[in-house]
Motif scaffolding. Structure first.
Motif, PDB file in Angstrom:
ATOM      1  N   UNK A 129      24.632 -54.597   6.613  1.00 55.07           N
ATOM      2  CA  UNK A 129      25.155 -54.304   5.273  1.00 55.07           C
ATOM      3  C   UNK A 129      25.609 -52.851   5.167  1.00 55.07           C
ATOM      4  N   UNK A 130      24.909 -51.939   5.815  1.00 53.21           N
ATOM      5  CA  UNK A 130      25.303 -50.525   5.812  1.00 53.21           C
ATOM      6  C   UNK A 130      26.604 -50.332   6.571  1.00 53.21           C
ATOM      7  N   UNK A 172      29.574 -38.812   9.204  1.00 51.44           N
ATOM      8  CA  UNK A 172      29.461 -38.980  10.655  1.00 51.44           C
ATOM      9  C   UNK A 172      29.414 -40.440  11.110  1.00 51.44           C
ATOM     10  N   UNK A 173      28.805 -41.313  10.313  1.00 54.43           N
ATOM     11  CA  UNK A 173      28.741 -42.726  10.694  1.00 54.43           C
ATOM     12  C   UNK A 173      30.138 -43.333  10.720  1.00 54.43           C
ATOM     13  N   UNK A 174      30.968 -42.982   9.747  1.00 54.22           N
ATOM     14  CA  UNK A 174      32.330 -43.533   9.718  1.00 54.22           C
ATOM     15  C   UNK A 174      33.157 -43.012  10.887  1.00 54.22           C
ATOM     16  N   UNK A 175      32.966 -41.761  11.258  1.00 54.05           N
ATOM     17  CA  UNK A 175      33.646 -41.238  12.450  1.00 54.05           C
ATOM     18  C   UNK A 175      33.215 -42.013  13.687  1.00 54.05           C
ATOM     19  N   UNK A 176      31.929 -42.283  13.771  1.00 54.74           N
ATOM     20  CA  UNK A 176      31.407 -43.041  14.900  1.00 54.74           C
ATOM     21  C   UNK A 176      31.964 -44.462  14.905  1.00 54.74           C
ATOM     22  N   UNK A 177      32.040 -45.092  13.749  1.00 53.39           N
ATOM     23  CA  UNK A 177      32.597 -46.445  13.652  1.00 53.39           C
ATOM     24  C   UNK A 177      34.051 -46.447  14.113  1.00 53.39           C
ATOM     25  N   UNK A 215      27.794 -53.077  14.644  1.00 53.87           N
ATOM     26  CA  UNK A 215      26.366 -53.088  14.323  1.00 53.87           C
ATOM     27  C   UNK A 215      25.522 -53.030  15.590  1.00 53.87           C
ATOM     28  N   UNK A 216      25.955 -53.737  16.630  1.00 53.47           N
ATOM     29  CA  UNK A 216      25.222 -53.715  17.896  1.00 53.47           C
ATOM     30  C   UNK A 216      25.221 -52.326  18.533  1.00 53.47           C
TER      31      UNK A 216
END
Length: 106
Positions: free
Chosen positions: A47-48, A16-21, A39-40
Motif C-alpha cells: 500500500x505504501x 527518496x523512496x520515489x527516487x528509488x522506485x 514491492x519485492x
C-alpha cells in the motif's frame, strides 16, 4: 515546461523512496515493472509503494500499462528530459541574473 509542471515534478522527486522506485522501474527489462516487482525490491508495504507510485503517475513521470490483471509501469523518459532542459534553463537564468543583482546591491 511551465513552472507549475516543474514544481509538481520536483515535489514528486523530493522523496527518496520515489527516487528509488523510479530507479527500480527504469532498471527493469524492457522498462516495464509491476507494483509487486517494486514491492519485492523494497522493505515497504504494498500500500505504501502504491501511494508513492500514484504520486509519480500524477506527476507524469511514469505511465501505467495493463498486463492481464496487473498494472505495470514505464518511466516517461521524455518528461524527465523536458524537466532536465527546463531545470538547466532555469538555473542558467538564475546564474545570469546574479551579477546584475550584485551590481545593484553594491
Amino acid at each position: 515546461m511551465h513552472d507549475d509542471d516543474i514544481a509538481t515534478i520536483m515535489r514528486a522527486l523530493g522523496h527518496p523512496v520515489r527516487l528509488n522506485i523510479l530507479r527500480i522501474i527504469a532498471g527493469q527489462q524492457r522498462g516495464q515493472c509491476c507494483c509487486a516487482d517494486v514491492t519485492d525490491s523494497l522493505t515497504l508495504a504494498q500500500s505504501t509503494v502504491s501511494q508513492h507510485i500514484k504520486v509519480l503517475l500524477d506527476a507524469g513521470l511514469i505511465e501505467r500499462k495493463s498486463r492481464g490483471t496487473r498494472n505495470c509501469y514505464i518511466v516517461q523518459h521524455e518528461r524527465l528530459a523536458a524537466l532536465g532542459s527546463a531545470y538547466s534553463g532555469m538555473l542558467a537564468g538564475l546564474g545570469a541574473a546574479t551579477p546584475d543583482l550584485e551590481a545593484e546591491l553594491a
